[in-house]
Design a protein around this motif. Structure first.
Motif, mmCIF file in Angstrom:
data_model
loop_
_atom_site.group_PDB
_atom_site.id
_atom_site.type_symbol
_atom_site.label_atom_id
_atom_site.label_comp_id
_atom_site.label_asym_id
_atom_site.label_seq_id
_atom_site.Cartn_x
_atom_site.Cartn_y
_atom_site.Cartn_z
ATOM 1 N N UNK A 1 0.804 -1.249 0.122
ATOM 2 C CA UNK A 1 0.057 -0.040 0.060
ATOM 3 C C UNK A 1 0.770 1.297 0.072
ATOM 4 N N UNK A 2 2.059 1.429 0.800
ATOM 5 C CA UNK A 2 2.734 2.472 0.710
ATOM 6 C C UNK A 2 3.407 2.731 -0.715
ATOM 7 N N UNK A 3 3.892 1.737 -1.233
ATOM 8 C CA UNK A 3 4.453 1.625 -2.649
ATOM 9 C C UNK A 3 3.463 2.191 -3.579
ATOM 10 N N UNK A 4 2.093 1.740 -3.393
ATOM 11 C CA UNK A 4 1.210 2.522 -4.399
ATOM 12 C C UNK A 4 0.919 3.727 -4.130
ATOM 13 N N UNK A 5 0.882 4.311 -2.805
ATOM 14 C CA UNK A 5 0.498 5.641 -2.700
ATOM 15 C C UNK A 5 1.613 6.562 -2.927
ATOM 16 N N UNK A 6 3.095 6.189 -2.890
ATOM 17 C CA UNK A 6 4.217 6.840 -3.139
ATOM 18 C C UNK A 6 4.267 6.641 -4.812
ATOM 19 N N UNK A 7 3.743 5.854 -5.485
ATOM 20 C CA UNK A 7 3.870 5.470 -6.937
ATOM 21 C C UNK A 7 3.188 6.351 -7.738
ATOM 22 N N UNK A 8 1.924 6.669 -7.274
ATOM 23 C CA UNK A 8 0.845 7.397 -7.968
ATOM 24 C C UNK A 8 1.398 8.686 -8.372
ATOM 25 N N UNK A 9 1.790 9.466 -7.378
ATOM 26 C CA UNK A 9 2.255 10.974 -7.862
ATOM 27 C C UNK A 9 3.389 10.920 -8.660
ATOM 28 N N UNK A 10 4.426 9.902 -8.071
ATOM 29 C CA UNK A 10 5.506 9.720 -8.922
ATOM 30 C C UNK A 10 5.504 9.160 -10.388
ATOM 31 N N UNK A 11 4.413 8.329 -10.751
ATOM 32 C CA UNK A 11 4.056 8.009 -11.977
ATOM 33 C C UNK A 11 3.339 9.141 -12.864
ATOM 34 N N UNK A 12 2.591 10.078 -12.289
ATOM 35 C CA UNK A 12 2.185 11.126 -13.014
ATOM 36 C C UNK A 12 3.031 11.866 -13.324
ATOM 37 N N UNK A 13 4.029 12.057 -12.564
ATOM 38 C CA UNK A 13 5.205 13.342 -12.875
ATOM 39 C C UNK A 13 6.129 12.424 -14.062
ATOM 40 N N UNK A 14 6.246 11.212 -13.873
ATOM 41 C CA UNK A 14 7.208 10.629 -14.792
ATOM 42 C C UNK A 14 6.503 10.208 -16.139
ATOM 43 N N UNK A 15 5.195 10.253 -16.181
ATOM 44 C CA UNK A 15 4.160 10.007 -17.724
ATOM 45 C C UNK A 15 4.710 11.121 -18.541
ATOM 46 N N UNK A 16 4.994 11.048 -19.753
ATOM 47 C CA UNK A 16 5.073 12.098 -20.658
ATOM 48 C C UNK A 16 3.863 12.908 -20.899
ATOM 49 N N UNK A 17 2.720 12.338 -20.638
ATOM 50 C CA UNK A 17 1.438 13.052 -21.289
ATOM 51 C C UNK A 17 0.714 13.427 -19.724
ATOM 52 N N UNK A 18 1.754 13.469 -18.693
ATOM 53 C CA UNK A 18 0.784 14.094 -17.544
ATOM 54 C C UNK A 18 2.040 15.071 -16.904
ATOM 55 N N UNK A 19 3.270 14.689 -17.170
ATOM 56 C CA UNK A 19 4.341 15.548 -16.419
ATOM 57 C C UNK A 19 4.273 16.910 -16.670
ATOM 58 N N UNK A 20 4.663 17.743 -15.704
ATOM 59 C CA UNK A 20 4.771 19.136 -15.455
ATOM 60 C C UNK A 20 5.683 19.720 -16.340
ATOM 61 N N UNK A 21 6.726 19.153 -16.455
ATOM 62 C CA UNK A 21 7.768 19.816 -17.407
ATOM 63 C C UNK A 21 8.821 18.286 -17.759
ATOM 64 N N UNK A 22 9.833 18.811 -18.580
ATOM 65 C CA UNK A 22 10.668 17.704 -18.927
ATOM 66 C C UNK A 22 11.618 17.477 -17.664
ATOM 67 N N UNK A 23 11.868 18.582 -16.977
ATOM 68 C CA UNK A 23 12.722 18.350 -15.695
ATOM 69 C C UNK A 23 12.129 17.399 -14.765
ATOM 70 N N UNK A 24 10.871 17.740 -14.493
ATOM 71 C CA UNK A 24 9.941 16.986 -13.592
ATOM 72 C C UNK A 24 10.078 15.556 -14.032
ATOM 73 N N UNK A 25 9.724 15.293 -15.353
ATOM 74 C CA UNK A 25 9.685 13.792 -15.709
ATOM 75 C C UNK A 25 11.040 13.129 -15.546
ATOM 76 N N UNK A 26 12.199 13.706 -15.982
ATOM 77 C CA UNK A 26 13.454 13.372 -15.696
ATOM 78 C C UNK A 26 13.820 13.192 -14.309
ATOM 79 N N UNK A 27 13.357 13.892 -13.442
ATOM 80 C CA UNK A 27 13.521 13.829 -12.042
ATOM 81 C C UNK A 27 12.620 12.468 -11.415
#
Length: 543
Positions: free
Chosen positions: A91-117
């Motif tokens: 459950x902890x991994x799911x809760x941590x992964x959802x915001x990280x995945x949103x930032x890592x996905x190319x179609x939902x990331x805030x910027x290129x730097x946030x996606x890379x991070x």
């Protein structure tokens, strides 16, 4: 005109002339195969190895039987505690992964730097072994469940976050664009346009990670995490094989039950998502009516919430313990930097080579067996559905065997050293690679199989002429992924004497040489990254 068009049939148009990249890829693949064969020979894995070990196997069986199960109350407590820790970690991994995945996905990331991070964070979480994380958290929070939950939860982000990001990138942009057209905010786009599409994939990934974490909990028991793993480690340290193998059997049964239950839940979620959205609200009605589908989903949500609360209580997690010791985290992490060699750098390099040979040998042996078993487990390849189900059950049973337990058994039978590690990982490879092979074969285009079959071809001709060529790219990718997994696992199996660099990892923690731990981690990370880059390149060339 007609002759010219017939000469350009679709099958002919799709043929590609082998280029320089394909030739190099074939040479690299043959080189990896040759390295695997060399590893098997260099480690001394041959039929005589098993013949010479028959006496040890018989002796081990006599010391193992009869199995000594703990009392029903104690067994229920250990099992419940293990499941609670694993559920909280997942459950902890799911809760941590959802915001990280949103930032890592190319179609939902805030910027290129946030996606890379975000992508870098995912790679870092995957690179640090859960055992090392557990050791760090033990020094900060003390022994118990909390360190295990944090170690497995954070390490799992490396897999869960990546798969979540991939799922987000594969959504249909139509619903999201429709939500955006209404003037919705970015948050509303995510909740209404993205999340409904990825829920099935999120649930399936979470359940798969729960299955993996259940096996990892056994390994973490050898470094102090509560539950069945700790009880098993205690029994094996006392050479009480009757109790240790009894607990191993319990782990196997629990893993199989979890696998079956996960399949049921996945099918229920997919069928629920595939059902029509239910009745529309009547005029003047604000909320949707209580249809059977809505009632069922509400019950699922209530049961899930109850299970999560029960797991938190069962794992005995204390917010006070977490926040009270959090201030010591920076000081503890500082112990691991800078990297040090401890005067044994040559030994580390030699044992890293042994770890790589263990992984190569295990991957080769396991892949040969997994290819056969996985093919017979595929419904479109097996002679009958009953045979396919039989081999599916074999794969599930093999996947339920923790590799650490297998390593201990082989250490007792074949003696300390890399042979035990290679044989243990080979069996583990059958479980994972066999499943991936069966799934890849079942996902091929059936029209091509029908076309070949219509020419009068037999089952073998259809298999080699239509089914296998389509699944080949996926098989190559899965094979290299398995090599990646086996390198990591071979590192950790050294903890129980199965050879490789893992021995130095455990010994360095015992004598508080944390700089050496960092050096070992960096060496393994560099090796795994090399395999990862090779896998990415080969997949691109094969496609």
């Amino acid at each position: 005109m007609r002759v010219e068009s017939s000469s350009r049939t679709p099958s002919a148009a799709t043929l590609k002339r082998p280029g320089p990249g394909s030739t190099v890829a074939l040479m690299v693949a043959l080189g990896v195969l040759g390295a695997g064969i060399w590893s098997v020979a260099d480690l001394g894995i041959e039929p005589s190895t098993f013949v010479d070990s028959v006496h040890n196997a018989v002796d081990f069986s006599s010391r193992m039987l009869p199995l000594d199960f703990p009392g029903l109350g104690e067994l229920a407590t250990l099992t419940g505690q293990t499941l609670a820790i694993v559920l909280c970690a997942t459950l902890l991994s799911v809760l941590l992964s959802i915001p990280v995945a949103v930032l890592a996905a190319g179609n939902t990331s805030l910027s290129r730097s946030s996606r890379f991070g975000a992508r870098a964070l995912i790679v870092a979480a995957r690179a640090v072994p859960d055992v090392v994380l557990a050791i760090i958290f033990f020094r900060v929070f003390g022994f118990g469940a909390l360190a295990g939950v944090l170690a497995m939860g954070i390490h799992s982000v490396g897999m869960v976050g990546k798969l979540y990001a991939d799922a987000i990138e594969q959504i249909d942009e139509g619903p999201r664009s429709a939500v955006r057209a209404t003037g919705a905010s970015r948050w509303q786009e995510l909740v209404s346009g993205v999340l409904p599409q990825v829920i099935p994939a999120f649930v399936a990934t979470g359940l798969h990670r729960f299955d993996i974490n259940l096996r990892i909990s056994v390994l973490l028991g050898f470094v102090g995490v509560d539950g069945i793993g700790l009880a098993m480690a205690t029994a094996f340290r006392r050479l009480d094989y009757q109790r240790g193998m009894a607990l191993a059997l319990v782990v196997l049964l629990v893993c199989v039950l979890v696998e079956v239950l996960s399949g049921v839940i996945r099918r229920a979620v997919l069928s629920a998502e595939g059902t029509a959205g239910g009745a529309t609200p009547r005029p003047g009605q604000v909320t949707p009516p209580w249809t059977a589908r809505r009632i069922r989903r509400t019950v699922y949500a209530g049961v899930t919430a109850f299970v999560v609360l029960a797991a938190i209580w069962g794992a005995d997690l204390s917010p006070g313990q977490f926040f009270g010791s959090l201030g010591d985290l920076g000081q503890t992490v500082g112990l691991f930097w800078p990297p040090e060699t401890g005067g044994i750098f040559d030994a580390l390099l030699a044992d890293l080579l042994i770890t790589i040979k263990i992984a190569l040998a295990a991957t080769l042996i396991g892949a040969v067996l997994a290819f056969v078993i996985g093919s017979l487990a595929a419904r479109n390849v097996a002679p009958t559905p009953a045979i396919a189900q039989l081999f599916r059950n074999i794969i599930v049973g093999v996947r339920g065997l923790p590799e650490l337990v297998l390593a201990i058994v082989f250490v007792v039978i074949t003696g300390l050293g890399p042979v035990a590690g290679a044989l243990a990982l080979a069996i583990g490879t059958i479980g994972l690679l066999g499943k991936l092979t069966a799934d890849s074969l079942e996902e091929v285009d059936p029209d091509i199989e029908h076309a070949v079959r219509a020419t009068g071809a037999g089952p073998w001709q259809v298999y080699f002429g239509a089914t296998l060529p389509q699944a080949a790219p996926a098989f190559v990718g899965n094979l290299l992924y398995q090599l990646d997994v086996n390198i990591r696992s071979a590192t950790l199996l050294g903890i129980v004497g199965a050879g490789g660099i893992g021995f130095h990892l455990l010994n360095a923690t015992r004598v508080l040489e944390f700089g050496v731990v960092t050096t070992v981690m960096l060496m393994v990370f560099a090796t795994v990254m090399a395999v990862e880059l090779l896998a990415v390149w080969l997949r691109r060339v094969v496609r």
